[in-house]
Motif scaffolding. Structure first.
Motif, PDB file in Angstrom:
ATOM      1  N   GLU A 134       0.660  -1.163   0.151  1.00 52.70           N
ATOM      2  CA  GLU A 134       0.065   0.161   0.108  1.00 52.70           C
ATOM      3  C   GLU A 134       0.643   1.098   0.055  1.00 52.70           C
ATOM      4  N   ASP A 135       0.118   2.249  -0.459  1.00 54.22           N
ATOM      5  CA  ASP A 135       0.933   3.675  -0.450  1.00 54.22           C
ATOM      6  C   ASP A 135       2.235   3.738  -1.203  1.00 54.22           C
ATOM      7  N   GLU A 136       2.360   3.113  -2.341  1.00 56.42           N
ATOM      8  CA  GLU A 136       3.480   3.550  -3.005  1.00 56.42           C
ATOM      9  C   GLU A 136       3.246   3.321  -4.456  1.00 56.42           C
ATOM     10  N   ASP A 137       4.354   3.911  -5.235  1.00 53.45           N
ATOM     11  CA  ASP A 137       4.107   3.927  -6.674  1.00 53.45           C
ATOM     12  C   ASP A 137       5.753   4.086  -7.243  1.00 53.45           C
ATOM     13  N   LEU A 138       6.364   2.667  -7.896  1.00 53.72           N
ATOM     14  CA  LEU A 138       7.392   2.668  -8.075  1.00 53.72           C
ATOM     15  C   LEU A 138       7.757   3.426  -9.233  1.00 53.72           C
ATOM     16  N   ARG A 139       8.093   4.834  -8.925  1.00 51.06           N
ATOM     17  CA  ARG A 139       8.249   5.888 -10.143  1.00 51.06           C
ATOM     18  C   ARG A 139       9.661   5.905 -10.566  1.00 51.06           C
ATOM     19  N   GLY A 140      10.671   5.291  -9.722  1.00 49.09           N
ATOM     20  CA  GLY A 140      12.114   5.576  -9.913  1.00 49.09           C
ATOM     21  C   GLY A 140      12.582   4.235 -10.762  1.00 49.09           C
ATOM     22  N   LYS A 141      13.856   4.478 -11.327  1.00 51.82           N
ATOM     23  CA  LYS A 141      14.509   3.197 -11.901  1.00 51.82           C
ATOM     24  C   LYS A 141      14.728   2.214 -11.309  1.00 51.82           C
ATOM     25  N   CYS A 142      14.593   1.241 -11.871  1.00 48.66           N
ATOM     26  CA  CYS A 142      15.075  -0.379 -11.116  1.00 48.66           C
ATOM     27  C   CYS A 142      16.069  -0.876 -12.079  1.00 48.66           C
ATOM     28  N   PRO A 143      17.355  -0.881 -12.056  1.00 48.26           N
ATOM     29  CA  PRO A 143      18.381  -1.310 -12.824  1.00 48.26           C
ATOM     30  C   PRO A 143      18.530  -2.803 -13.124  1.00 48.26           C
ATOM     31  N   GLY A 144      18.129  -3.156 -14.151  1.00 49.77           N
ATOM     32  CA  GLY A 144      18.465  -4.513 -14.651  1.00 49.77           C
ATOM     33  C   GLY A 144      17.650  -5.642 -14.445  1.00 49.77           C
ATOM     34  N   ASP A 145      17.059  -5.612 -12.910  1.00 52.60           N
ATOM     35  CA  ASP A 145      16.322  -6.582 -12.335  1.00 52.60           C
ATOM     36  C   ASP A 145      14.712  -6.917 -12.993  1.00 52.60           C
ATOM     37  N   LEU A 146      14.136  -5.940 -13.617  1.00 60.73           N
ATOM     38  CA  LEU A 146      12.982  -6.336 -14.353  1.00 60.73           C
ATOM     39  C   LEU A 146      13.076  -6.329 -15.820  1.00 60.73           C
ATOM     40  N   LYS A 147      12.417  -7.316 -16.251  1.00 59.41           N
ATOM     41  CA  LYS A 147      12.462  -7.674 -17.817  1.00 59.41           C
ATOM     42  C   LYS A 147      11.251  -7.151 -18.459  1.00 59.41           C
ATOM     43  N   PRO A 148      11.425  -6.854 -19.907  1.00 58.06           N
ATOM     44  CA  PRO A 148      10.397  -6.384 -20.555  1.00 58.06           C
ATOM     45  C   PRO A 148       9.408  -7.846 -20.884  1.00 58.06           C
ATOM     46  N   VAL A 149       8.184  -7.343 -20.959  1.00 63.48           N
ATOM     47  CA  VAL A 149       7.441  -8.616 -21.063  1.00 63.48           C
ATOM     48  C   VAL A 149       7.345  -8.665 -22.733  1.00 63.48           C
ATOM     49  N   ALA A 150       7.697  -9.757 -23.290  1.00 63.28           N
ATOM     50  CA  ALA A 150       7.386  -9.770 -24.947  1.00 63.28           C
ATOM     51  C   ALA A 150       6.546 -10.505 -25.417  1.00 63.28           C
ATOM     52  N   GLY A 151       6.224 -10.545 -26.728  1.00 67.77           N
ATOM     53  CA  GLY A 151       5.436 -11.399 -27.359  1.00 67.77           C
ATOM     54  C   GLY A 151       4.175 -10.637 -27.716  1.00 67.77           C
ATOM     55  N   PRO A 152       3.279 -11.252 -28.585  1.00 68.48           N
ATOM     56  CA  PRO A 152       2.367 -10.478 -29.230  1.00 68.48           C
ATOM     57  C   PRO A 152       1.279 -10.026 -28.201  1.00 68.48           C
ATOM     58  N   ASP A 153       1.087 -10.791 -27.060  1.00 74.08           N
ATOM     59  CA  ASP A 153       0.265 -10.215 -26.111  1.00 74.08           C
ATOM     60  C   ASP A 153       0.906  -9.465 -24.938  1.00 74.08           C
ATOM     61  N   ALA A 154       2.060  -8.647 -25.114  1.00 72.59           N
ATOM     62  CA  ALA A 154       2.559  -8.205 -24.260  1.00 72.59           C
ATOM     63  C   ALA A 154       1.397  -6.806 -23.826  1.00 72.59           C
ATOM     64  N   PRO A 155       1.693  -6.712 -22.368  1.00 74.13           N
ATOM     65  CA  PRO A 155       0.835  -5.653 -21.978  1.00 74.13           C
ATOM     66  C   PRO A 155       1.161  -4.281 -22.502  1.00 74.13           C
ATOM     67  N   GLY A 156      -0.098  -3.414 -22.956  1.00 77.32           N
ATOM     68  CA  GLY A 156       0.193  -2.130 -23.870  1.00 77.32           C
ATOM     69  C   GLY A 156      -0.081  -0.803 -22.959  1.00 77.32           C
ATOM     70  N   THR A 157      -0.710  -1.287 -21.633  1.00 73.95           N
ATOM     71  CA  THR A 157      -0.834  -0.040 -20.705  1.00 73.95           C
ATOM     72  C   THR A 157      -0.373  -0.509 -19.282  1.00 73.95           C
ATOM     73  N   ALA A 158      -0.523   0.758 -18.444  1.00 75.98           N
ATOM     74  CA  ALA A 158       0.044   0.171 -17.124  1.00 75.98           C
ATOM     75  C   ALA A 158      -0.974  -0.866 -16.313  1.00 75.98           C
ATOM     76  N   ALA A 159      -2.293  -0.458 -16.644  1.00 74.25           N
ATOM     77  CA  ALA A 159      -3.418  -1.466 -16.112  1.00 74.25           C
ATOM     78  C   ALA A 159      -3.196  -2.806 -16.571  1.00 74.25           C
ATOM     79  N   GLU A 160      -2.661  -2.967 -17.711  1.00 74.79           N
ATOM     80  CA  GLU A 160      -2.519  -4.441 -18.221  1.00 74.79           C
ATOM     81  C   GLU A 160      -1.522  -4.972 -17.595  1.00 74.79           C
ATOM     82  N   CYS A 161      -0.277  -4.261 -17.644  1.00 77.57           N
ATOM     83  CA  CYS A 161       0.909  -4.540 -17.081  1.00 77.57           C
ATOM     84  C   CYS A 161       0.679  -5.353 -15.447  1.00 77.57           C
ATOM     85  N   ALA A 162      -0.302  -4.406 -14.791  1.00 77.88           N
ATOM     86  CA  ALA A 162      -0.564  -4.832 -13.288  1.00 77.88           C
ATOM     87  C   ALA A 162      -1.269  -6.069 -13.403  1.00 77.88           C
TER      88      ALA A 162
END
Length: 231
Positions: A28-56
């Motif tokens: 609760e009460d947080e938004d990860l606004r800053g950079k996360c170096p290297g540990d988070l990877k892009p979600v690839a593929g044709p169904d990759a989320p295209g919005t923040a809500a879809e990513c969530a």
């Protein structure tokens, strides 16, 4: 400018539209606004989320995903648990709790394009205000440790403290008027500045609250992210 304000407004609107995750609630009460170096990877593929809500939603539905972030240039990036800000408990992966900002900073040793150059000459050049280049690293770098409050008055003060450090050979420093001075043996994951203004826009992101985490700082005191006032 107005484009920047528009992007920030869009980020704020996106943050407001994040769906809950009943099966594994977001911390609760947080938004990860800053950079996360290297540990988070892009979600690839044709169904990759295209919005923040879809990513969530995608992260919520995945047992593997603990942390997610979204920004227009990176798209949806996801990964395991992270520490943010001053947290010292839990995993090694760390994220800044501040949106990306412009920095001043410089390496005092050979790296990247300067590999093989004369180390003494690089250091001498970087330790004189006549020859230094504080604009060398305008994007945030990582690996410099905690803030050096006794050297946070200016970029020059930070550079001098790094050059005069006797406990170890200081190889890099960065300074920001709001966040202060950071220096250490080296730095990595520098965000650079290729002229793309989105590089300095905040991310939107969340992480699932993990059992067993205390979310405490180096003094074992609870640490919580400072959220900006609404409006």
């Amino acid at each position: 400018g107005s484009a920047s304000a528009g992007l920030k407004g869009a980020a704020t609107a996106a943050a407001a539209a994040i769906p809950d995750c009943p099966s594994a609630p977001w911390k609760e009460d947080e938004d990860l606004r800053g950079k996360c170096p290297g540990d988070l990877k892009p979600v690839a593929g044709p169904d990759a989320p295209g919005t923040a809500a879809e990513c969530a939603s995608s992260c919520c539905d995945s047992a593997e995903c603990v942390t997610w972030q979204f920004r227009q240039d990176t798209g949806c990036i996801q990964g395991k648990d992270v520490r943010i800000g001053q947290e010292k408990d839990g995993v090694s992966a760390w994220c800044s709790d501040h949106p990306p900002q412009k920095w001043q900073g410089q390496f005092l040793k050979a790296h990247g394009k300067t590999k093989g150059w004369d180390e003494a000459a690089i250091r001498k050049g970087g330790c004189s205000t006549e020859t230094w280049d504080p604009r060398e690293e305008p994007g945030q770098c990582f690996g410099l440790g905690d803030v050096r409050e006794n050297a946070s008055g200016s970029a020059e003060e930070c550079m001098r403290a790094c050059c005069d450090e006797t406990r170890f050979v200081c190889g890099a420093w960065q300074w920001n008027a709001e966040l202060g001075c950071f220096y250490g043996k080296g730095m990595h994951g520098c965000q650079g500045d290729d002229g793309d203004p989105v590089k300095f826009e905040p991310f939107v992101g969340r992480r699932k609250r993990m059992a067993g985490r205390t979310y405490t700082d180096k003094h074992n005191k609870p640490w919580n992210m400072e959220m900006p006032a609404a409006g």
